[in-house]
Design a protein around this motif. Structure first.
Motif, short mmCIF file in Angstrom:
data_model
loop_
_atom_site.label_atom_id
_atom_site.label_comp_id
_atom_site.label_asym_id
_atom_site.label_seq_id
_atom_site.Cartn_x
_atom_site.Cartn_y
_atom_site.Cartn_z
N GLN A 56 39.91 34.44 33.14
CA GLN A 56 40.46 35.59 32.42
C GLN A 56 39.82 36.90 32.87
O GLN A 56 40.51 37.91 33.00
N THR A 57 38.53 36.86 33.15
CA THR A 57 37.84 38.06 33.64
C THR A 57 38.41 38.50 34.99
O THR A 57 38.70 39.67 35.21
N ILE A 58 38.59 37.54 35.88
CA ILE A 58 39.12 37.85 37.21
C ILE A 58 40.57 38.33 37.11
O ILE A 58 40.97 39.30 37.77
N LEU A 59 41.39 37.66 36.27
CA LEU A 59 42.78 38.09 36.08
C LEU A 59 42.84 39.53 35.58
O LEU A 59 43.65 40.33 36.06
N ALA A 60 41.98 39.87 34.62
CA ALA A 60 41.96 41.23 34.09
C ALA A 60 41.60 42.23 35.19
O ALA A 60 42.21 43.31 35.29
N GLN A 61 40.65 41.87 36.06
CA GLN A 61 40.28 42.74 37.18
C GLN A 61 41.45 42.91 38.14
O GLN A 61 41.74 44.02 38.60
N LEU A 62 42.12 41.82 38.45
CA LEU A 62 43.26 41.88 39.38
C LEU A 62 44.38 42.75 38.83
O LEU A 62 45.01 43.50 39.57
N LEU A 63 44.63 42.66 37.52
CA LEU A 63 45.70 43.46 36.92
C LEU A 63 45.37 44.95 36.85
O LEU A 63 46.26 45.76 36.63
N ARG A 64 44.11 45.30 37.05
CA ARG A 64 43.73 46.72 37.09
C ARG A 64 43.94 47.33 38.47
O ARG A 64 43.93 48.55 38.62
N GLU A 65 44.15 46.49 39.50
CA GLU A 65 44.44 47.01 40.83
C GLU A 65 45.80 47.69 40.82
O GLU A 65 46.74 47.20 40.19
N GLU A 66 45.93 48.80 41.53
CA GLU A 66 47.13 49.64 41.45
C GLU A 66 48.43 48.88 41.68
O GLU A 66 49.37 48.98 40.89
N ASP A 67 48.52 48.09 42.75
CA ASP A 67 49.77 47.38 43.05
C ASP A 67 50.08 46.26 42.06
O ASP A 67 51.23 45.86 41.92
N ASN A 68 49.06 45.74 41.41
CA ASN A 68 49.28 44.66 40.45
C ASN A 68 49.61 45.19 39.05
O ASN A 68 49.89 44.41 38.15
N LYS A 69 49.61 46.50 38.88
CA LYS A 69 49.95 47.10 37.58
C LYS A 69 51.46 47.10 37.35
O LYS A 69 51.92 47.44 36.27
N TYR A 70 52.22 46.73 38.39
CA TYR A 70 53.69 46.72 38.32
C TYR A 70 54.22 45.39 38.81
O TYR A 70 53.65 44.78 39.72
N CYS A 71 55.31 44.94 38.22
CA CYS A 71 55.95 43.68 38.63
C CYS A 71 56.30 43.75 40.12
O CYS A 71 56.85 44.74 40.59
N VAL A 72 55.98 42.70 40.83
CA VAL A 72 56.22 42.65 42.27
C VAL A 72 57.71 42.73 42.63
O VAL A 72 58.06 43.20 43.70
N ASP A 73 58.57 42.29 41.72
CA ASP A 73 59.99 42.23 42.05
C ASP A 73 60.81 43.41 41.54
O ASP A 73 61.68 43.90 42.24
N CYS A 74 60.52 43.89 40.32
CA CYS A 74 61.38 44.95 39.75
C CYS A 74 60.62 46.25 39.47
O CYS A 74 61.22 47.23 39.06
N ASP A 75 59.31 46.25 39.65
CA ASP A 75 58.46 47.42 39.41
C ASP A 75 58.23 47.76 37.94
O ASP A 75 57.75 48.85 37.63
#
Length: 164
Positions: free
Chosen positions: A18-37
């Motif tokens: 969960q800690t790593i997932l939270a870090q990954l979701l803070r990265e700019e490109d991961n803040k938006y859905c990969v398919d629809c933005d």
């Protein structure tokens, strides 16, 4: 006793995931859905290594687990290997791979039916994939709980000497 220690170990693994997932979701490109933005994805296709909104997660589920394996970021349990795939790929790299040959004038679809057609073209038919891309054979786990334990049980007085 081992049952309790195994539950504690599983709890530690989930907390770390969960800690790593939270870090990954803070990265700019991961803040938006990969398919629809859409902003704020809370789902992930762990075998593709991408973060998704709930709408696209539903479409991914319809593709079947032979193409994409979807989990909730918060509600499901994760393994270090699954987290490792998300760390290795992420939305930015996934777009570079799966959208390498999108037309220059491409606009992301907004209706459900056109979005599903795009997602199917992208992952099922691999219409836009980078031709030179080869998926990694076996991803490394994001972390190893046992390594953490070794460091804790290191005898005092050894300074910076690593224990094999």
């Amino acid at each position: 006793m081992s049952n309790k220690s195994e539950r504690e170990r599983q709890k530690q693994i989930q907390e770390k995931c969960q800690t790593i997932l939270a870090q990954l979701l803070r990265e700019e490109d991961n803040k938006y859905c990969v398919d629809c933005d859409a902003k704020g994805p809370r789902w992930a296709s762990w075998n593709l290594g991408v973060f998704l909104c709930i709408r696209c997660a539903g479409i991914h589920r319809n593709l079947g687990v032979h193409i994409t394996k979807v989990k909730s970021v918060n509600l499901d349990t994760w393994t270090p290997e699954q987290i490792g795939i998300l760390q290795e790929m992420g939305n930015s790299r996934a777009r570079a791979v799966y959208e390498a040959n999108l037309p220059d004038n491409f606009r992301r679809p907004q209706t459900d039916s056109s979005l599903e057609a795009f997602i199917r073209a992208k992952y099922e038919h691999k219409r836009y994939i980078a031709k030179e891309w080869v998926p990694p054979s076996m991803p490394k786990p994001a972390f190893n709980i046992e390594e953490k334990k070794k460091k804790r049980t290191k005898p005092k007085g050894l300074g910076n000497i690593e224990i094999p």
